[in-house]
Design a protein around this motif. Structure first.
Motif, PDB file in Angstrom:
ATOM      1  N   PHE A 130       0.838  -1.204   0.000  1.00  0.00           N
ATOM      2  CA  PHE A 130       0.000   0.000   0.000  1.00  0.00           C
ATOM      3  C   PHE A 130       0.872   1.254   0.000  1.00  0.00           C
ATOM      4  N   ALA A 131       1.935   1.217   0.818  1.00  0.00           N
ATOM      5  CA  ALA A 131       2.858   2.352   0.852  1.00  0.00           C
ATOM      6  C   ALA A 131       3.570   2.476  -0.491  1.00  0.00           C
ATOM      7  N   TRP A 132       3.901   1.329  -1.076  1.00  0.00           N
ATOM      8  CA  TRP A 132       4.520   1.364  -2.399  1.00  0.00           C
ATOM      9  C   TRP A 132       3.595   2.023  -3.409  1.00  0.00           C
ATOM     10  N   ASN A 133       2.317   1.731  -3.262  1.00  0.00           N
ATOM     11  CA  ASN A 133       1.365   2.336  -4.191  1.00  0.00           C
ATOM     12  C   ASN A 133       1.328   3.854  -4.044  1.00  0.00           C
ATOM     13  N   VAL A 134       1.465   4.329  -2.797  1.00  0.00           N
ATOM     14  CA  VAL A 134       1.485   5.779  -2.606  1.00  0.00           C
ATOM     15  C   VAL A 134       2.648   6.377  -3.402  1.00  0.00           C
ATOM     16  N   ILE A 135       3.804   5.692  -3.363  1.00  0.00           N
ATOM     17  CA  ILE A 135       4.956   6.173  -4.122  1.00  0.00           C
ATOM     18  C   ILE A 135       4.696   6.046  -5.628  1.00  0.00           C
ATOM     19  N   LEU A 136       4.083   4.921  -6.013  1.00  0.00           N
ATOM     20  CA  LEU A 136       3.809   4.720  -7.446  1.00  0.00           C
ATOM     21  C   LEU A 136       2.851   5.781  -7.975  1.00  0.00           C
ATOM     22  N   TYR A 137       1.850   6.133  -7.163  1.00  0.00           N
ATOM     23  CA  TYR A 137       0.894   7.147  -7.625  1.00  0.00           C
ATOM     24  C   TYR A 137       1.560   8.508  -7.748  1.00  0.00           C
ATOM     25  N   SER A 138       2.338   8.883  -6.721  1.00  0.00           N
ATOM     26  CA  SER A 138       3.015  10.180  -6.788  1.00  0.00           C
ATOM     27  C   SER A 138       3.948  10.209  -7.990  1.00  0.00           C
ATOM     28  N   GLY A 139       4.685   9.110  -8.179  1.00  0.00           N
ATOM     29  CA  GLY A 139       5.602   9.035  -9.312  1.00  0.00           C
ATOM     30  C   GLY A 139       4.880   9.139 -10.630  1.00  0.00           C
ATOM     31  N   PHE A 140       3.699   8.537 -10.700  1.00  0.00           N
ATOM     32  CA  PHE A 140       2.904   8.582 -11.930  1.00  0.00           C
ATOM     33  C   PHE A 140       2.572  10.027 -12.291  1.00  0.00           C
ATOM     34  N   PHE A 141       2.163  10.794 -11.265  1.00  0.00           N
ATOM     35  CA  PHE A 141       1.862  12.213 -11.538  1.00  0.00           C
ATOM     36  C   PHE A 141       3.092  12.915 -12.083  1.00  0.00           C
ATOM     37  N   GLY A 142       4.241  12.665 -11.462  1.00  0.00           N
ATOM     38  CA  GLY A 142       5.464  13.331 -11.887  1.00  0.00           C
ATOM     39  C   GLY A 142       5.866  12.924 -13.300  1.00  0.00           C
ATOM     40  N   ILE A 143       5.936  11.619 -13.535  1.00  0.00           N
ATOM     41  CA  ILE A 143       6.443  11.132 -14.817  1.00  0.00           C
ATOM     42  C   ILE A 143       5.483  11.488 -15.945  1.00  0.00           C
ATOM     43  N   VAL A 144       4.190  11.284 -15.721  1.00  0.00           N
ATOM     44  CA  VAL A 144       3.239  11.600 -16.794  1.00  0.00           C
ATOM     45  C   VAL A 144       3.186  13.118 -17.006  1.00  0.00           C
ATOM     46  N   GLY A 145       3.366  13.876 -15.938  1.00  0.00           N
ATOM     47  CA  GLY A 145       3.426  15.336 -16.085  1.00  0.00           C
ATOM     48  C   GLY A 145       4.580  15.738 -16.999  1.00  0.00           C
ATOM     49  N   VAL A 146       5.737  15.172 -16.741  1.00  0.00           N
ATOM     50  CA  VAL A 146       6.904  15.471 -17.586  1.00  0.00           C
ATOM     51  C   VAL A 146       6.654  15.001 -19.016  1.00  0.00           C
TER      52      VAL A 146
END
Lengths: 401, 249, 166
Positions: A130-146
């Motif tokens: 679940f904690a990994w997912n929090v990181i995956l979601y935040s990362g998704f925003f960053g990477i897809v934003g870029v």
């Protein structure tokens, strides 16, 4: 081939404002429900100590899964170099971000202590998927934003491919993570399966594309821009492949379970004896959510009708929600087996199927999350240049007849 | 126990208000070297952390446990100031489970609560680390950082955890609990820490079906019983190394 | 990246000044509160003649002490009494409603309402002292937590304070 011109939608029509108004009301209802739930506690929901995750999670997990799938159109363009998909890349990435934001909004507002969001964001237990997912979601925003930036900035476009590749890999990991939220629950008969992660990945292809097609057709039709059959046909054929792929995984998942004697109980519950869950599985997920839209998109006549394609996509979305309900609620409704071979009973509802009736606030919260995603897209295409002026046959493929 | 340690123990007896002063003094004075009374054996100075030298656990003898008897459950609810209810949203830290083998007709009755696993799934899945295992093996929820996601409830094989669905009042000062967080049996950690050397459920059982003790101490009664008689873990297939073990099933 | 111009630096300095001004004035309010006998009289529930730390210190740092102690107690089972929330309630419960919250005259709620700081302890923690120690006429001789706290303080106030300040 003329260069693709991206332009904001005008966004002044009565229809557009009405759309924003309706979405705004749905969001307000969702927020109001969340406040009501937090104020009184989860006692006002249908969730219990037996069905601990309910309707909000059905919507949230669906939106999160669909989010990564919505990115596929961009990936096919950038990563796999299919020219036709490239003009739709920015919209695909925007939709992916919006759906994820909508899903996470629901998830956060359903927490018992949403006021402790800062704790969730700062305290990690790295063994928790679940904690990994929090990181995956935040990362998704960053990477897809870029990735969006690379796609939309002429100077940066040369980096669109590597950015798209990173986003593609990330989204695969993200959905694997989402599937593993359930797949890692060893104690529960219906979840304890490595099949869940790849199954969620393929389902995300299907759900995400269905929402993408709907958003694409709606925005082109409502803004009066041309959308050629070349694009629509390509997308709906792909949709058919994804529906079939998801169905294949569902079949294999249940067949593996049926082979393990210890899982016969839960399989019998889902497939035969689960009442509403069973109906939802066969009628909702399999027939209306998979077989009917599959037949529609490949039907020689219906497959050419935009209305039929739209209906098929709506069915895929509803089927997806049915699948999430069957997975999340059905998996919990079947009682935990503490003592195999024994009949169990207790004051804490051991050994009996747990009933669940979702309350209105839960459903409104779920729909509110959907509305958050849609309003982000609606506002996004008005303020930034996400949509090509034209997606008619000549614009996307000079060799089109 | 060195002379100095003993001194500290006795000193702390006086410092902590867990037993009436006279009793504490008597207990302190009565100790001869090598003779360990229950409270001193288990007492830990208030300023010392729980240690992995201990592992607290329970041994439950289901052959002694009577169908229909709810004494342990009632004692738990009283001790922890939990309102007893039969709604699906009500907390139940402990419950009596009735078992019947459908092939042989064999029946059994036993209390089921948090099994205080050595490898607790609830701790593995908790995103914030609110669900944790203390050094002495007690699995707890830190309500200060629990966000109420309920993932631990999904992961627990024993259905041991409850989510507080409503606002609570009149908590026991020793047992804080409130709306929006997950909770479960604490193995009466407040009693253990003040040196009671037992749990409310174990104290309440007239049949002596629940034995509390230190699984790491080979001389403790629980360890001796476990070494002598066959016992089992519930869902032993999961290999969680539970602190609560059962006899007679 | 842009090099900060005089103008932007000016803006930064100005905002810094505002932040400082607000900070200092809030401290001034706290100190003023300390001196005002009226404020003191407003809150009910003060047993004994002194708190576990000097009043000024408690006013400013009680949340730090409590939080530090909370983590030690929760995760390690350290149950010293000096900074125990139970101890706060024991001494500061109002004789009227036997609680630290409920009305703005109650010790915890009164000050927190005055300072407009959310009080999150008592959704879970009991607002009332443990039944046997409640309403004891002379707090200094109560055979409960309060008495233990006094002993603790007499024994090692320095060490405890240092430990809590870490």
């Amino acid at each position: 081939m003329k260069p693709i011109v991206y332009r904001e939608i005008e966004g002044r029509s009565a229809g557009y404002l009405a759309l924003l108004g309706v979405l705004g009301v749905l969001i307000a209802l969702g927020l109001g429900s969340a406040y009501y739930m937090e104020h009184h506690g989860h006692i006002v929901t249908g969730m219990t100590n037996q069905i601990v995750w309910g309707m909000p999670h059905v919507f949230a997990v669906f939106l999160i899964v669909a989010a990564s799938g919505a990115l596929n159109v961009a990936s096919i363009g950038s990563v796999f170099g299919k020219t036709m998909y490239k003009p739709m890349g920015p919209l695909s990435a925007l939709l992916a971000l919006a759906l994820l934001a909508g899903g996470l909004t629901i998830l956060l507002l359903d927490l018992g202590r949403p006021d402790r969001l800062i704790v969730a964001a700062t305290t990690y237990n790295f063994k928790s998927i679940f904690a990994w997912n929090v990181i995956l979601y935040s990362g998704f925003f960053g990477i897809v934003g870029v990735y969006l930036w690379m796609q939309m900035d002429k100077l940066m476009y040369k980096f669109a491919k590597p950015a798209g590749f990173a986003a593609f890999i990330w989204r695969l990991i993200l959905t694997t993570g989402t599937g593993s939220i359930f797949g890692f629950l060893v104690a529960r008969a219906f979840y304890d399966s490595a099949m869940l992660a790849p199954m969620f990945v393929v389902m995300s292809f299907s759900y995400g594309l269905a929402i993408f097609i709907l958003v694409l057709m709606a925005s082109y039709s409502w803004s009066g821009r041309p959308l050629g059959d070349a694009v629509v046909n390509r997308l709906k054929n792909l949709q058919g492949v994804f529906i079939a792929g998801a169905l294949y995984f569902v079949v294999v998942f249940h067949l593996t379970n049926l082979y393990f004697t210890k899982h016969h109980g839960v399989e019998h519950f889902i497939l035969v004896g689960g009442g509403g869950i069973t109906t939802l599985f066969w009628l909702g997920q399999v027939i209306l959510g998979s077989l009917v839209p599959l037949a529609m998109v490949y039907h020689p006549k219906l497959g050419k009708s935009r209305t039929a394609i739209a209906v098929a996509c709506v069915l895929v979305v509803l089927g997806g929600l049915a699948q999430m309900y069957v997975t999340i609620i059905g998996g919990q409704a079947y009682p935990l087996v503490l003592f195999p071979g024994y009949q169990e009973s207790s004051s804490f509802f051991d050994g009996v199927v747990h009933p669940y009736s979702p309350s209105l606030p839960e459903i409104l919260l779920g729909i509110g999350g959907f509305a958050v995603a849609m309003i982000m897209v609606a506002v996004g295409v008005k303020v930034l240049r996400f949509l090509p002026d034209s997606l008619d046959n000549h614009a996307v493929d000079p060799h089109a007849k | 126990m060195s002379e100095q340690e003993k001194q500290t123990t006795i000193e702390n007896e006086g410092r902590r208000g867990f037993v009436a002063a006279g009793v504490a003094a008597a207990a302190g004075l009565a100790i001869a070297p090598g003779v360990t009374l229950l409270d001193v054996a288990h007492a830990r100075p208030a300023d010392q952390p729980a240690s992995s030298k201990n592992r607290w656990g329970l041994l439950i003898d289901s052959t002694k446990c009577k169908t229909g008897c709810n004494d342990c459950v009632n004692a738990c609810f009283t001790e922890n100031a939990i309102k007893q209810g039969d709604k699906e949203t009500d907390s139940q830290w402990i419950r009596k489970v009735e078992l019947k083998d459908l092939r042989t007709g064999h029946t059994a009755s036993l209390p089921m609560m948090c099994q205080h696993c050595a490898h607790p799934p609830c701790v593995d899945v908790c995103p914030t680390g609110a669900s944790f295992k203390r050094a002495d093996g007690i699995v707890l929820v830190d309500r200060h950082i629990c966000i109420g996601c309920r993932y631990c409830m999904m992961a627990c094989p024993y259905k041991a955890r409850s989510f507080v669905h409503e606002e609570l009042h009149d908590q026991n000062p020793d047992v804080p609990r409130g709306m929006g967080c997950v909770e479960a049996c604490t193995l009466c950690v407040h009693k253990i820490d003040r040196g009671d050397g037992t749990t409310a459920c174990a104290q309440a059982c007239k049949e002596g079906a629940i034995l509390f003790g230190d699984l790491n101490d080979p001389e403790s009664e629980i360890s001796k019983r476990l070494a002598t008689y066959a016992s089992t873990e519930v869902r032993a297939d999961l290999r969680l190394d539970t602190g609560v073990r059962y006899q007679g099933i | 990246m842009r090099i900060p111009t005089i103008k932007t630096m000016g803006t930064w300095l100005a905002s810094l000044a505002v932040v400082l001004a607000v900070g200092v004035s809030s401290l001034a309010i706290a100190d003023g509160g300390a001196k005002s006998a009226k404020e003191k009289a407003m809150l009910e529930g003060v047993k004994g003649d002194k708190c576990v730390m000097p009043t000024e210190d408690m006013r400013r740092n009680h949340m730090k002490y409590l939080k530090h102690h909370r983590d030690e107690t929760m995760h390690q089972g350290i149950r010293t009494t000096q900074f125990s929330l139970k101890g706060c309630v024991e001494c500061h419960a109002s004789p009227k409603n036997n609680s630290v919250i409920g009305t703005n005259d109650n010790f915890c709620q009164g000050c927190h309402a005055y300072a407009a700081v959310k009080l999150d302890c008592f959704e879970c923690h009991s607002t009332k002292p443990k039944a046997n120690a409640a309403f004891h006429p002379i707090a200094g001789q109560a055979p409960g937590l309060a008495a233990d706290m006094r002993k603790d303080m007499a024994a090692a106030p320095q060490t405890n304070a240092a430990g809590a300040a870490q």
